[in-house]
Motif scaffolding. Structure first.
Motif, PDB file in Angstrom:
ATOM      1  N   ARG A   1      -3.436  11.434  -9.116  1.00  0.00           N
ATOM      2  CA  ARG A   1      -2.322  12.364  -9.286  1.00  0.00           C
ATOM      3  C   ARG A   1      -2.803  13.805  -9.423  1.00  0.00           C
ATOM      4  NH1 ARG A   1       1.625   8.631 -13.257  1.00  0.00           N
ATOM      5  NH2 ARG A   1       1.917   6.980 -11.695  1.00  0.00           N
ATOM      6  N   GLN A   2      -4.004  13.989  -9.940  1.00  0.00           N
ATOM      7  CA  GLN A   2      -4.573  15.333 -10.031  1.00  0.00           C
ATOM      8  C   GLN A   2      -5.054  15.812  -8.663  1.00  0.00           C
ATOM      9  OE1 GLN A   2      -7.939  15.610 -12.676  1.00  0.00           O
ATOM     10  NE2 GLN A   2      -8.037  17.838 -12.561  1.00  0.00           N
ATOM     11  N   ALA A   3      -5.657  14.913  -7.903  1.00  0.00           N
ATOM     12  CA  ALA A   3      -6.204  15.287  -6.597  1.00  0.00           C
ATOM     13  C   ALA A   3      -5.104  15.581  -5.581  1.00  0.00           C
ATOM     14  CB  ALA A   3      -7.115  14.176  -6.082  1.00  0.00           C
ATOM     15  N   ILE A   4      -4.052  14.759  -5.597  1.00  0.00           N
ATOM     16  CA  ILE A   4      -2.935  14.907  -4.659  1.00  0.00           C
ATOM     17  C   ILE A   4      -1.660  14.955  -5.497  1.00  0.00           C
ATOM     18  CG2 ILE A   4      -1.811  13.975  -2.600  1.00  0.00           C
ATOM     19  CD1 ILE A   4      -4.372  12.384  -2.055  1.00  0.00           C
ATOM     20  N   PRO A   5      -1.293  16.131  -6.015  1.00  0.00           N
ATOM     21  CA  PRO A   5      -0.248  16.240  -7.051  1.00  0.00           C
ATOM     22  C   PRO A   5       1.174  16.223  -6.502  1.00  0.00           C
ATOM     23  CG  PRO A   5      -1.164  18.398  -6.626  1.00  0.00           C
ATOM     24  CD  PRO A   5      -1.939  17.437  -5.756  1.00  0.00           C
ATOM     25  N   THR A   6       1.537  15.141  -5.808  1.00  0.00           N
ATOM     26  CA  THR A   6       2.867  15.072  -5.195  1.00  0.00           C
ATOM     27  C   THR A   6       3.991  15.145  -6.231  1.00  0.00           C
ATOM     28  OG1 THR A   6       2.679  12.654  -5.207  1.00  0.00           O
ATOM     29  CG2 THR A   6       2.091  13.789  -3.169  1.00  0.00           C
ATOM     30  N   SER A   7       3.745  14.632  -7.435  1.00  0.00           N
ATOM     31  CA  SER A   7       4.802  14.652  -8.454  1.00  0.00           C
ATOM     32  C   SER A   7       5.208  16.071  -8.826  1.00  0.00           C
ATOM     33  CB  SER A   7       4.339  13.903  -9.707  1.00  0.00           C
ATOM     34  OG  SER A   7       4.243  12.522  -9.457  1.00  0.00           O
TER      35      SER A   7
ATOM     36  N   ARG B   1       0.835  -1.200   0.000  1.00  0.00           N
ATOM     37  CA  ARG B   1       0.000   0.000   0.000  1.00  0.00           C
ATOM     38  C   ARG B   1       0.878   1.262   0.000  1.00  0.00           C
ATOM     39  NH1 ARG B   1      -4.245   0.158   4.535  1.00  0.00           N
ATOM     40  NH2 ARG B   1      -5.099   1.781   3.166  1.00  0.00           N
ATOM     41  N   ALA B   2       1.989   1.216   0.724  1.00  0.00           N
ATOM     42  CA  ALA B   2       2.883   2.376   0.767  1.00  0.00           C
ATOM     43  C   ALA B   2       3.447   2.681  -0.612  1.00  0.00           C
ATOM     44  CB  ALA B   2       4.020   2.132   1.753  1.00  0.00           C
ATOM     45  N   ARG B   3       3.887   1.647  -1.364  1.00  0.00           N
ATOM     46  CA  ARG B   3       4.440   1.909  -2.695  1.00  0.00           C
ATOM     47  C   ARG B   3       3.360   2.420  -3.641  1.00  0.00           C
ATOM     48  NH1 ARG B   3       8.137   0.654   0.129  1.00  0.00           N
ATOM     49  NH2 ARG B   3       7.579   2.810   0.676  1.00  0.00           N
ATOM     50  N   ALA B   4       2.132   1.937  -3.483  1.00  0.00           N
ATOM     51  CA  ALA B   4       1.035   2.449  -4.308  1.00  0.00           C
ATOM     52  C   ALA B   4       0.796   3.927  -4.019  1.00  0.00           C
ATOM     53  CB  ALA B   4      -0.239   1.639  -4.065  1.00  0.00           C
ATOM     54  N   ILE B   5       0.826   4.305  -2.759  1.00  0.00           N
ATOM     55  CA  ILE B   5       0.614   5.704  -2.386  1.00  0.00           C
ATOM     56  C   ILE B   5       1.805   6.564  -2.803  1.00  0.00           C
ATOM     57  CG2 ILE B   5       0.344   7.277  -0.424  1.00  0.00           C
ATOM     58  CD1 ILE B   5      -1.139   4.933   0.994  1.00  0.00           C
ATOM     59  N   ASP B   6       3.021   6.067  -2.578  1.00  0.00           N
ATOM     60  CA  ASP B   6       4.224   6.812  -2.964  1.00  0.00           C
ATOM     61  C   ASP B   6       4.202   7.190  -4.440  1.00  0.00           C
ATOM     62  OD1 ASP B   6       5.305   6.504  -0.432  1.00  0.00           O
ATOM     63  OD2 ASP B   6       6.637   4.850  -0.995  1.00  0.00           O
ATOM     64  N   THR B   7       3.823   6.225  -5.282  1.00  0.00           N
ATOM     65  CA  THR B   7       3.938   6.390  -6.732  1.00  0.00           C
ATOM     66  C   THR B   7       2.621   6.725  -7.407  1.00  0.00           C
ATOM     67  OG1 THR B   7       3.543   4.023  -7.124  1.00  0.00           O
ATOM     68  CG2 THR B   7       5.837   4.727  -6.802  1.00  0.00           C
ATOM     69  N   GLN B   8       1.513   6.577  -6.679  1.00  0.00           N
ATOM     70  CA  GLN B   8       0.171   6.732  -7.246  1.00  0.00           C
ATOM     71  C   GLN B   8       0.013   5.827  -8.480  1.00  0.00           C
ATOM     72  OE1 GLN B   8       0.472  11.079  -7.311  1.00  0.00           O
ATOM     73  NE2 GLN B   8      -1.230  11.156  -5.838  1.00  0.00           N
ATOM     74  N   CYS B   9       0.463   4.604  -8.305  1.00  0.00           N
ATOM     75  CA  CYS B   9       0.358   3.544  -9.307  1.00  0.00           C
ATOM     76  C   CYS B   9      -0.538   2.425  -8.767  1.00  0.00           C
ATOM     77  CB  CYS B   9       1.732   2.918  -9.589  1.00  0.00           C
ATOM     78  SG  CYS B   9       2.891   3.943 -10.509  1.00  0.00           S
ATOM     79  N   PHE B  10      -1.049   1.591  -9.671  1.00  0.00           N
ATOM     80  CA  PHE B  10      -1.584   0.304  -9.261  1.00  0.00           C
ATOM     81  C   PHE B  10      -0.415  -0.615  -8.922  1.00  0.00           C
ATOM     82  CE2 PHE B  10      -5.491   1.662 -11.314  1.00  0.00           C
ATOM     83  CZ  PHE B  10      -6.467   1.045 -10.541  1.00  0.00           C
ATOM     84  N   VAL B  11      -0.587  -1.464  -7.926  1.00  0.00           N
ATOM     85  CA  VAL B  11       0.423  -2.445  -7.540  1.00  0.00           C
ATOM     86  C   VAL B  11      -0.198  -3.839  -7.593  1.00  0.00           C
ATOM     87  CG1 VAL B  11       1.908  -3.316  -5.682  1.00  0.00           C
ATOM     88  CG2 VAL B  11       1.736  -0.845  -6.101  1.00  0.00           C
ATOM     89  N   LEU B  12       0.434  -4.733  -8.365  1.00  0.00           N
ATOM     90  CA  LEU B  12       0.059  -6.145  -8.397  1.00  0.00           C
ATOM     91  C   LEU B  12       1.105  -6.912  -7.610  1.00  0.00           C
ATOM     92  CD1 LEU B  12      -0.778  -6.602 -12.209  1.00  0.00           C
ATOM     93  CD2 LEU B  12      -2.316  -5.919 -10.355  1.00  0.00           C
TER      94      LEU B  12
END
Length: 322
Positions: A286-292, A224-235
């Protein structure tokens, strides 16, 4: 609701390996065949996934005995030197589906053994291969002691598969850029962040074999942390918990969305985990929380080490099946 052209049906296969290489291939093929079937209430999977070291016992003294040669990307695996990947490639071609083929021990150059993950396209062609970068050398007091470096060699490059020309044959308007990691790699956030920030990844795939010591503590948290860090889906596709002895895999394969929400989870035993990835959620998160766009590059930045490398594959979509 998914936007039109943004939904990707996936299926993760959670299974157990035995000491019989031929049996492991037959069992994996049977589970993959089952995974290809249409999911209840969802579409037929366009992407399948296997766990870490699915063709061999997960034991440092057994990797060499089960190691197989793996050619370079672009090779037709149905005619290749790896019996395990030839099986996967034949199934991929038969059903017109892409497969993240977990990882297997790879017989490398100069007698070196690697823990190597691969991606196979719907024609049975090798799209990408990733040699595990961070070897699992841990000693948890009262828990588990394991040293992959006793028999394995670490890889030297991060691995990204570009979605350009849709090499996975997803049929999506915006196919995902895929970052490939193996188990212990996921604990190093810099790797996942490089995949997202430098290479535009929207999907991270992590075949894994967390155990019953580290799994209850960190499995859900780190995925979950890597998904939040990157705002990616994680499988995160795990091996199943063995009924007898052997390496105590945690199981609990996961699919995590870019908001950090677990949208699908397996149990401990062998099973197929189905999920629908609404890839439009990546842009929304990424639009809602634009950390990038809010990182303080004047204070800190990601910087690849001198001489560091990346395997970034770009493939033309020529006659993909499916």
């Amino acid at each position: 609701m998914s936007e039109i052209g943004s939904a990707l049906p996936v299926a993760l296969v959670q299974l157990c390996a035995t000491e019989d290489a031929g049996l492991n291939r037959r069992q994996a093929e049977a589970w993959l065949e089952r995974a290809v079937l249409e999911a209840p209430g969802g579409g037929r999977p366009r992407l399948l996934m296997l766990p870490e070291v699915w063709n061999a016992p997960y034991a440092v003294d057994r990797f060499a005995a089960f190691a197989e040669p793996i050619p370079e990307p672009g090779a037709d695996l149905t005619q290749g030197p790896s019996p395990s990947l030839a099986m996967v490639a034949s199934l991929a071609r038969r059903h017109g589906v892409a497969v993240i083929a977990g990882s297997i021990p790879e017989q490398g150059e100069a007698g070196l053994i690697y823990n190597t993950a691969t991606v196979v396209d719907p024609r049975g062609v090798l799209l990408a291969k990733h040699r595990k970068l961070h070897l699992f050398d841990v000693d948890v007091l009262g828990g588990i002691c394991f040293r992959e470096s006793d028999s394995l060699t670490a890889g030297e490059a991060l691995t990204v598969l570009s979605g350009s020309s849709d090499p996975l044959g997803t049929g999506l308007q915006e196919p995902p850029n895929l970052g490939l990691l193996i188990c212990y790699d996921i604990r190093f956030p810099e790797l996942a962040l490089l995949m997202q920030q430098r290479h535009g990844c929207t999907l991270l795939a992590c075949p894994a074999a967390f155990n019953t010591t580290t799994g209850p503590r960190h499995w859900h948290l780190v995925m979950r942390a890597r998904a939040i860090d990157t705002q990616c889906f994680v499988l995160a596709c795990s091996s199943a918990r063995p009924l007898g002895g052997g390496y105590p895999s945690y199981g609990h394969s996961l699919v995590v969305d870019p908001w950090g929400t677990v949208i699908a989870e397996a149990g401990e035993g062998e099973q197929v985990l189905q999920a629908q990835l609404d890839l439009s959620q990546v842009a929304l998160a990424r639009q809602a929380i634009p950390t990038s766009h809010q990182r303080r590059h004047d204070v800190y930045r990601l910087s690849g080490a001198p001489g560091s490398s990346v395997h970034e594959a770009h493939f033309m979509n020529t006659d993909c099946v499916g």
